[in-house]
Design an enzyme around this catalytic site. Sequence first.
Site, PDB file in Angstrom:
ATOM      1  N   SER A 204       0.786  -1.229   0.000  1.00 35.68           N
ATOM      2  CA  SER A 204       0.000   0.000   0.000  1.00 35.68           C
ATOM      3  C   SER A 204       0.818   1.279   0.000  1.00 35.68           C
ATOM      4  O   SER A 204       0.340   2.313  -0.457  1.00 35.68           O
ATOM      5  CB  SER A 204      -0.943   0.006   1.205  1.00 35.68           C
ATOM      6  OG  SER A 204      -0.208  -0.050   2.423  1.00 35.68           O
ATOM      7  N   HIS A 232      -5.792  -3.884  -1.056  1.00 37.17           N
ATOM      8  CA  HIS A 232      -5.617  -2.835  -2.060  1.00 37.17           C
ATOM      9  C   HIS A 232      -5.690  -3.410  -3.477  1.00 37.17           C
ATOM     10  O   HIS A 232      -5.010  -2.924  -4.383  1.00 37.17           O
ATOM     11  CB  HIS A 232      -4.297  -2.102  -1.835  1.00 37.17           C
ATOM     12  CG  HIS A 232      -4.311  -1.236  -0.617  1.00 37.17           C
ATOM     13  ND1 HIS A 232      -4.834   0.046  -0.627  1.00 37.17           N
ATOM     14  CD2 HIS A 232      -3.904  -1.473   0.654  1.00 37.17           C
ATOM     15  CE1 HIS A 232      -4.722   0.566   0.587  1.00 37.17           C
ATOM     16  NE2 HIS A 232      -4.168  -0.333   1.378  1.00 37.17           N
ATOM     17  N   LYS A 263     -12.553  -0.579   1.904  1.00 40.66           N
ATOM     18  CA  LYS A 263     -11.857   0.257   0.922  1.00 40.66           C
ATOM     19  C   LYS A 263     -12.713   0.344  -0.338  1.00 40.66           C
ATOM     20  O   LYS A 263     -13.691   1.074  -0.362  1.00 40.66           O
ATOM     21  CB  LYS A 263     -10.452  -0.291   0.667  1.00 40.66           C
ATOM     22  CG  LYS A 263      -9.531  -0.143   1.878  1.00 40.66           C
ATOM     23  CD  LYS A 263      -8.140  -0.616   1.596  1.00 40.66           C
ATOM     24  CE  LYS A 263      -7.178  -0.265   2.735  1.00 40.66           C
ATOM     25  NZ  LYS A 263      -7.522  -0.857   4.023  1.00 40.66           N
TER      26      LYS A 263
END
Length: 417
Positions: A204, A232, A263
């Site tokens: 990340s 991610h 996310k």
Amino acid sequence: MSIFSKSLLFRGVGGRHYSAAAQTQLREILGTQLAGIKDAGTFKAERIITSSQSTQITVQGSDKKILNFCANNYLGLANNPEIVEHSQKLLEQYGAGLSSVRFICGTQDIHKQLEKKIAQFHGREDTILYASCFDANAGIFEAILTPEDAVFSDELNHASIIDGIRLCKAKKQRYKHRDLGDLEEQLKASDARLKLIATDGVFSMDGNIAPLARIVKLARKYNALVFVDECHATGFFGATGRGTEEYDNVMGEVDIINSTLGKALGGASGGYTTGPAELISFLRQKSRPYLFSNTLPPAVVAVGLKVMDMLLQSSELTQRVQSNTQRFRQAMTKAGFTIAGENHPICPVMLGDARLASKFADEMLTRGIYVIGFSYPVVPQGKARIRVQISAAHTEAEIDRAINAFIEVGRSLKVIQ
């Protein structure tokens, strides 16, 4: 009253009061350390957002709309009207929360539905939900690994993987970042019962990608398992958003996937482990964060359900964030900036100096662009950067506006010519 109120006295057993001498000592120790952080230019102040999470936000002290380029809201779904409406509907139907853990009275039919949809999305047998992916990572290694086993972890893995591994009793080995030669030497030398390779799919801070196809090949050669944290990557990376597996053409070959709902998948909360049915069943019996934490609230489950339905039906948002990413990376590189990472929506603009990164972010805010400077200890010393994150919801005009602001600030601070 704050627990750190200067006038606070603590009541002990039998009603006795204790002086605040120890608290005064704590204040002095922490105050000195905080002063050191500020002197180093690495103090992390929190900007207060007064709107929903979106590509355009407002912050405390200003009514002006600011372009947001530092959220994990990769698909732009954090304030999607359909998702909000669905969440409100299930909130009314199922209530605010379960007030309990899953095995007591904390499982509703919607929890099982979401686990099934996540497994379907990843092409796995089953899924177990957690309050966060941090909890999922904290709950897996201790549950399945014994002193007879060994875990091999990339040195730049996320803090949650590192902490999760610390909790287990397996032999702990760390290999150099994405260095498959180092990993192979360690696998070759190990006589462990179970060998588990643990890696982030996308790292990340740098936006670079685990060489997953080569890791899988090594795992098969040395009879090891592969664990990947896809926080991610899930929902937006790879041709249809199936993550690093899809990006590196090894769909279905990773043994265990952990990821987040907080996310790209709506930006609310929640995490999960998905994989073999026996693993998921075992985690329901042994994983401490699962057994001792309240279940996800219905409104959060509703977000996950709606997002999963959207992703199972279309890859349009995935394709949009990828095209937006290419636009930003190409223009910034052409302007003379150094952009780390590998064609990922995480686009670190490398600056090196911590004070410069902080100053750069402040200057960008005056131009209506919300970005954050990252410095030690979040990233190594000397590698401070502005971590830009691109969303499917950003328009081309918004991306171009951010690029122009970067160029203007970069020239004024002598980062570029």
